[in-house]
Scaffold this motif. Structure first.
Motif, PDB file in Angstrom:
ATOM      1  N   ILE A  76      -8.345  -9.219   1.105  1.00 52.51           N
ATOM      2  CA  ILE A  76      -8.831  -7.895   1.459  1.00 52.51           C
ATOM      3  C   ILE A  76      -7.647  -7.126   2.049  1.00 52.51           C
ATOM      4  O   ILE A  76      -7.071  -7.511   3.055  1.00 52.51           O
ATOM      5  CB  ILE A  76      -9.970  -7.982   2.475  1.00 52.51           C
ATOM      6  N   THR A  77      -7.267  -6.058   1.380  1.00 52.55           N
ATOM      7  CA  THR A  77      -6.102  -5.291   1.803  1.00 52.55           C
ATOM      8  C   THR A  77      -6.523  -4.331   2.902  1.00 52.55           C
ATOM      9  O   THR A  77      -7.282  -3.396   2.662  1.00 52.55           O
ATOM     10  CB  THR A  77      -5.505  -4.529   0.644  1.00 52.55           C
ATOM     11  N   ASP A  78      -6.052  -4.561   4.128  1.00 51.66           N
ATOM     12  CA  ASP A  78      -6.358  -3.643   5.228  1.00 51.66           C
ATOM     13  C   ASP A  78      -5.340  -2.541   5.249  1.00 51.66           C
ATOM     14  O   ASP A  78      -4.163  -2.755   4.933  1.00 51.66           O
ATOM     15  CB  ASP A  78      -6.306  -4.412   6.565  1.00 51.66           C
ATOM     16  N   PRO A  79      -5.749  -1.342   5.622  1.00 47.77           N
ATOM     17  CA  PRO A  79      -4.789  -0.256   5.716  1.00 47.77           C
ATOM     18  C   PRO A  79      -3.715  -0.571   6.749  1.00 47.77           C
ATOM     19  O   PRO A  79      -4.000  -1.177   7.778  1.00 47.77           O
ATOM     20  CB  PRO A  79      -5.639   0.949   6.164  1.00 47.77           C
ATOM     21  N   PRO A  80      -2.479  -0.262   6.464  1.00 46.19           N
ATOM     22  CA  PRO A  80      -1.432  -0.506   7.449  1.00 46.19           C
ATOM     23  C   PRO A  80      -1.632   0.328   8.695  1.00 46.19           C
ATOM     24  O   PRO A  80      -2.346   1.333   8.660  1.00 46.19           O
ATOM     25  CB  PRO A  80      -0.151  -0.075   6.705  1.00 46.19           C
ATOM     26  N   PRO A  81      -1.074  -0.101   9.846  1.00 47.01           N
ATOM     27  CA  PRO A  81      -1.256   0.648  11.076  1.00 47.01           C
ATOM     28  C   PRO A  81      -0.771   2.092  10.920  1.00 47.01           C
ATOM     29  O   PRO A  81       0.315   2.327  10.416  1.00 47.01           O
ATOM     30  CB  PRO A  81      -0.382  -0.123  12.096  1.00 47.01           C
ATOM     31  N   GLY A  82      -1.633   2.999  11.335  1.00 45.30           N
ATOM     32  CA  GLY A  82      -1.277   4.427  11.208  1.00 45.30           C
ATOM     33  C   GLY A  82      -1.475   4.998   9.838  1.00 45.30           C
ATOM     34  O   GLY A  82      -1.185   6.164   9.603  1.00 45.30           O
ATOM     35  N   GLY A  83      -1.987   4.180   8.896  1.00 46.17           N
ATOM     36  CA  GLY A  83      -2.155   4.660   7.532  1.00 46.17           C
ATOM     37  C   GLY A  83      -3.471   5.344   7.349  1.00 46.17           C
ATOM     38  O   GLY A  83      -4.364   5.265   8.162  1.00 46.17           O
TER      39      GLY A  83
ATOM     40  N   ARG B 107       0.853  -1.186   0.000  1.00 43.32           N
ATOM     41  CA  ARG B 107       0.000   0.000   0.000  1.00 43.32           C
ATOM     42  C   ARG B 107       0.887   1.233   0.000  1.00 43.32           C
ATOM     43  O   ARG B 107       1.896   1.292   0.694  1.00 43.32           O
ATOM     44  CB  ARG B 107      -0.925   0.022   1.217  1.00 43.32           C
ATOM     45  N   SER B 108       0.471   2.217  -0.824  1.00 40.94           N
ATOM     46  CA  SER B 108       1.141   3.525  -0.853  1.00 40.94           C
ATOM     47  C   SER B 108       0.091   4.609  -0.654  1.00 40.94           C
ATOM     48  O   SER B 108      -1.049   4.321  -0.285  1.00 40.94           O
ATOM     49  CB  SER B 108       1.896   3.709  -2.174  1.00 40.94           C
ATOM     50  N   ALA B 109       0.474   5.825  -0.891  1.00 35.96           N
ATOM     51  CA  ALA B 109      -0.450   6.934  -0.640  1.00 35.96           C
ATOM     52  C   ALA B 109      -1.682   6.884  -1.529  1.00 35.96           C
ATOM     53  O   ALA B 109      -2.780   7.266  -1.108  1.00 35.96           O
ATOM     54  CB  ALA B 109       0.274   8.265  -0.826  1.00 35.96           C
ATOM     55  N   ASN B 110      -1.549   6.407  -2.769  1.00 42.64           N
ATOM     56  CA  ASN B 110      -2.658   6.493  -3.722  1.00 42.64           C
ATOM     57  C   ASN B 110      -3.046   5.172  -4.356  1.00 42.64           C
ATOM     58  O   ASN B 110      -3.914   5.163  -5.241  1.00 42.64           O
ATOM     59  CB  ASN B 110      -2.298   7.486  -4.841  1.00 42.64           C
ATOM     60  N   ALA B 111      -2.427   4.057  -3.954  1.00 44.95           N
ATOM     61  CA  ALA B 111      -2.756   2.770  -4.568  1.00 44.95           C
ATOM     62  C   ALA B 111      -2.408   1.635  -3.615  1.00 44.95           C
ATOM     63  O   ALA B 111      -1.693   1.825  -2.626  1.00 44.95           O
ATOM     64  CB  ALA B 111      -2.029   2.608  -5.907  1.00 44.95           C
ATOM     65  N   HIS B 112      -2.921   0.458  -3.931  1.00 48.18           N
ATOM     66  CA  HIS B 112      -2.586  -0.761  -3.198  1.00 48.18           C
ATOM     67  C   HIS B 112      -2.818  -1.948  -4.117  1.00 48.18           C
ATOM     68  O   HIS B 112      -3.442  -1.820  -5.174  1.00 48.18           O
ATOM     69  CB  HIS B 112      -3.440  -0.905  -1.933  1.00 48.18           C
ATOM     70  N   GLY B 113      -2.303  -3.105  -3.732  1.00 48.74           N
ATOM     71  CA  GLY B 113      -2.486  -4.282  -4.573  1.00 48.74           C
ATOM     72  C   GLY B 113      -1.668  -5.474  -4.106  1.00 48.74           C
ATOM     73  O   GLY B 113      -1.241  -5.541  -2.950  1.00 48.74           O
TER      74      GLY B 113
END
Length: 323
Positions: free
Chosen positions: A316-323, A211-217
């Motif tokens: 299901i890609t969960d947001p990283p902690p603090g993201g 995961r980055s600021a504008n995309a994930h995969g």
């Protein structure tokens, strides 16, 4: 002498020499006398007014010579009414009902309009206002036609790709794209990588997710072969890109585009059982990629760039902690 008298009586008695008076002669004479009387009264009143005004001016002038008061402003000279000549019986005008207004073209004088009516003023070539636009006439129709596009499209229809970030496959977003190796992805600031632990149910060809600021995969190997090498790490790369901001493809397809838009932008896209159109294209180094357009209600719901991920299921890609 008697003969002269007889002849005179005969001549004066001849009916052919008699003068018949007009039937309204008496009335005309009476009206003429009334008009003359009225004229004399008006003239007498005007003369009295002029005499009083002259006396007043003289009094003010005399008093001003012996006082310290400033000279008063001169009084306005009263207008003396001109006394019209009394008409004779023969010159008495006809009653108002029989008067006829002379034509202005014959007399050369301007005819005043009747009281309460405003004469039409001829337009001034320099100050004449432009005609008002008729919203329902020819002007409004032509204006409305010109405001549309050349193709006749409704000007109120908004382009789904307008204002959205265009994703070029060889550039991607946040410094990487589909096909970027894992070893390079690990060096990009702001990218969080989460490997899958053993026993999570994913195939060994699927490394994990990012995961980055504008995309994930997903991160996996590309394609498949008979036997996997012992070390798969050099083969792991970015396999899918889901975008977290509104994006559009270079061909103008974005969320909200219709099915007909997709079919017009790409040659023979494939519709899959999973409910999306797959449009294959080739990027740098002949790397095969594809756009996945998830459809919902006949419109594109999501734009995904795919690189043939080798993962058995879509996690299901969960947001990283603090993201």
């Amino acid at each position: 002498m008697n003969d002269f008298d007889d002849e005179l009586r005969r001549i004066l008695g001849d009916e052919r020499l008699s003068l018949n008076a007009r039937t309204d002669a008496v009335g005309r004479i009476v009206k003429g006398a009334q008009r003359r009387r009225t004229t004399r009264m008006v003239a007498s009143a005007a003369g009295s007014v002029g005499l009083v005004a002259a006396l007043a001016v003289g009094s003010v002038a005399v008093s001003g010579q012996f006082t310290a008061a400033p000279n008063p402003a001169p009084a306005n000279t009263p207008t003396t009414l001109e006394t019209p000549a009394p008409p004779t019986v023969e010159e008495t005008p006809a009653p108002p009902s029989t008067l006829m207004t002379p034509d202005a073209t014959e007399t050369g004088e301007a005819v005043e309009p009747p009281t309460g009516e405003t004469p039409d003023t001829p337009p001034d070539d320099e100050t004449e206002a432009p005609p008002a636009t008729d919203p329902g006439g020819e002007t409004g129709t032509e204006t409305g036609a010109e405001t549309g596009t050349e193709g006749g499209e409704d000007p109120t229809t908004e382009d789904p790709a307008a204002g959205k970030t265009v994703i070029y496959p060889n550039e991607g977003i946040d410094g990487y794209t589909v096909g970027t190796p894992l070893t390079e992805l690990e060096t990009i600031p702001g990218v969080v990588i989460t490997p899958y632990e053993p026993g999570t149910g994913y195939h060994e060809a699927c490394y994990g997710e990012y995961r980055s600021a504008n995309a994930h995969g997903l991160i996996s190997v590309r394609g498949s072969w008979g036997e996997y090498p012992d070390d798969l790490r050099p083969h792991f790369e970015v396999a899918t890109m889901h975008f977290d901001i509104p994006v559009a493809t270079p061909e103008g397809i974005a969320a909200g585009s219709t099915e007909s838009d997709v079919l017009a932008a790409y040659t023979d896209p494939t519709f899959t059982d999973d409910g999306y159109y797959r449009a294959v294209f080739y990027g740098e180094n002949v790397i095969m990629r594809a756009w996945h357009f998830l459809m919902s209600g006949g419109e594109v719901a999501e734009v995904v760039m795919d690189g043939a991920a080798q993962c058995d299921r879509q996690p299901i890609t969960d947001p990283p902690p603090g993201g």
